[in-house]
Design an enzyme around this catalytic site. Structure first.
Site, short mmCIF file in Angstrom:
data_model
loop_
_atom_site.label_atom_id
_atom_site.label_comp_id
_atom_site.label_asym_id
_atom_site.label_seq_id
_atom_site.Cartn_x
_atom_site.Cartn_y
_atom_site.Cartn_z
N LYS A 78 0.79 -1.23 0.07
CA LYS A 78 -0.06 -0.07 0.06
C LYS A 78 0.90 1.24 0.02
CE LYS A 78 -3.74 1.96 2.47
NZ LYS A 78 -4.88 1.98 3.62
N SER A 153 -9.86 1.86 2.75
CA SER A 153 -9.07 2.70 1.91
C SER A 153 -8.00 1.72 1.08
CB SER A 153 -8.35 3.82 2.52
OG SER A 153 -7.35 3.15 3.81
N SER A 177 -9.90 -0.40 6.80
CA SER A 177 -9.39 -0.27 5.51
C SER A 177 -8.83 -1.59 4.83
CB SER A 177 -8.60 0.90 5.53
OG SER A 177 -9.12 1.98 5.31
#
Ligand code: GLN
Length: 487
Positions: A78, A153, A177
């Site tokens: 990420k 997210s 997330s």
């Protein structure tokens, strides 16, 4: 089977038997990324050159017999986890050109284990969002249906695994997330106990809630990833000095006799809970009972206040953490102003997207003199009550089962004009972050439209092992994890 479809443990076997090389495996991943990235939008940066060098090194280690569970395995990261020499943007214009000088602790651990960094994954800007529509660069599309959001997210982290663009990835979870995108994309995602995994080098959103965790194709790979990233780190004062068990030991297909499953009564008739989610999760609970577990009803009486408390605490911490992005030391700077204050203002107005600005304003207000007691302090008191709800609940059960999200993935654009509706959809995931307990999402079925639905398993502090055991037994009894999105 194609190389890009392999799980970590499947690839490990082939690598160790010398049936494939890490270079072949890694090249297979990049071929796949080339084929589908335009449709999915999961990557912000693809680090192919560096990855191929790492793969060559890994192949030498394999020949020399210096092998860990991750030697030669390509992973997606990420884009808010600092990677030395690889751009780390947080999907924000303000960090568009930021190249970290150092590796996050999790990256140090993965590199030392011989893993390969395939690239950096798309996300909601600074991890604020539930749909990945808040990326400043591009949205991510759900591999199961490209018109739908992948969740957020960590949308790129979930979509890249679901679309076979990497066998596993790292995400971060502040209020859901990892778990929510894992649920929407039909992969396994774990938010570890707060303090289990070092946050050093994770760009901070809300420091008292953030945790890094894995997204994988199955439970075995999650255990492997947890082994690799967990542990105390002197560089993160909130990481806990506590032994890390071998999480793969929890994977025994021996049934669930003796395990007590808590079902929160407050979650049952939650407003907005989609009937398909409720039915699918209900069936999963029955499967788990059939495996020998006993269900007990538990109560989490302060559930209704979790969204309000989280959306004070997280923005308050964010407003303080994001104060460092002012155009002076790193990141984007607006050069049209000669005056310092105007430079700050313009830099931040142009560099941050609308959701990030909204959170900074909300958080600054909640922390301002005269309002602190009414907002941040009150929210912190609610947080203590939520923690004690879980403490009480775990006296009568080993794990808690619930939905991850109230609905399956929704269409891109469907909720983007309505932040409050988007916030409310975090109802089932926020409490675990507020309480600091571990939680995971596990594929447990599909909506009538063919979109994946996840089952949430929450465990007691540092009891990821029991969570994994329940997950593994469920996975072995079902085949949801074997279904693949067709692109
Ligand atoms: N959806 C939540 C938010 O927007 C959680 C995000 C996260 O876990 N990073 O704050």
């Amino acid at each position: 089977m194609k190389l890009h479809e392999l799980t970590i443990h499947e690839a490990r076997k082939l690598l160790d038997k010398k049936e494939i090389t890490s270079k072949e495996l890694t090249q297979g991943i990049f071929d796949r990324i080339n084929d589908v990235e335009e449709k999915v939008g999961a990557f912000i940066t693809v680090s192919q050159e560096l990855a191929m060098e790492q793969a060559e090194k890994a192949d030498k280690e394999i020949v020399a017999g210096n092998v860990t569970a991750l030697t030669g395995i390509p992973l997606g990261i990420k884009d808010l986890i600092c990677t030395k020499g690889i751009r780390t943007t947080c999907a924000s214009k303000i960090l568009e050109a930021f190249v970290p000088q150092y590796d996050a602790t999790v990256m140090k651990k993965l590199n030392a284990a011989g893993a390969i960094t395939a690239g950096k994954l798309n996300m909601d800007e600074f991890a604020m969002g539930s749909s990945n529509e808040n990326s400043s660069f591009k949205p991510v599309h759900n591999p199961w249906n490209l018109d739908y959001i992948p969740g957020g997210s960590s949308g790129g982290s979930a979509a890249s695994v679901a679309a076979d663009m990497c066998p596993a990835s790292l995400g971060s979870d502040t209020g859901g997330s990892i778990r929510q995108p894992a649920s929407h994309c039909g992969v396994v995602g774990i938010k570890p106990t707060y303090g289990r995994v070092s946050r050093y080098g994770l760009v901070a959103f809300a420091s008292s809630l953030d945790q890094i965790g894995p997204l994988t194709k199955d439970v075995t790979d999650s255990a492997i990833m947890m082994n690799a990233i967990s542990g105390h780190d002197a560089k993160d004062s909130t990481s806990v000095p506590r032994d890390v068990p071998d999480y793969t030991k929890a994977l025994e297909n021996a049934g669930l006799k003796g395990i007590k499953i808590g079902i929160p009564k407050e979650y049952k008739s939650k407003e907005g809970l989609d009937p398909a989610v409720s039915e699918t999760v209900g069936n999963a609970v029955k499967t788990i009972e059939n495996l020998g577990a006993e269900t007990v009803e538990i109560s989490l009486p302060h559930t209704d206040y979790a969204v309000a408390a989280y959306y004070v605490i997280a923005p308050a911490e964010a407003s303080s953490n994001l104060a460092r992005f002012d155009g002076v030391k790193y990141g984007f700077r607006d050069k049209t102003q000669s005056d310092l204050l105007k430079m700050y203002k313009n830099t931040r107005s142009k560099g941050f997207g609308p959701e990030v600005q909204r959170r900074i304003i909300l958080g600054t207000y909640a922390l301002s003199a005269g309002y602190y007691d009414a907002y941040y302090r009150k929210a912190s008191q609610v947080r203590s009550l939520i923690m004690s709800d879980f403490r009480n609940a775990f006296e009568s059960c080993d794990v808690i089962l619930s939905p991850v999200a109230p609905t399956p993935a929704f269409k891109i654009g469907e909720k983007s004009d309505d932040p409050l509706t988007m916030y409310l959809s975090d109802i089932f995931t926020l409490s675990a972050n507020l309480a600091g307990i571990p939680g995971m999402s596990l594929p447990c079925g599909f909506s009538p439209d063919g979109l994946p639905i996840g089952l949430q398993i929450m465990g007691n502090h540092f009891d990821e092992g029991t969570m994994l055991k329940v997950a593994y037994n469920f996975e072995q009894a079902t085949d949801f994890h074997m279904k693949r999105a067709t692109l």
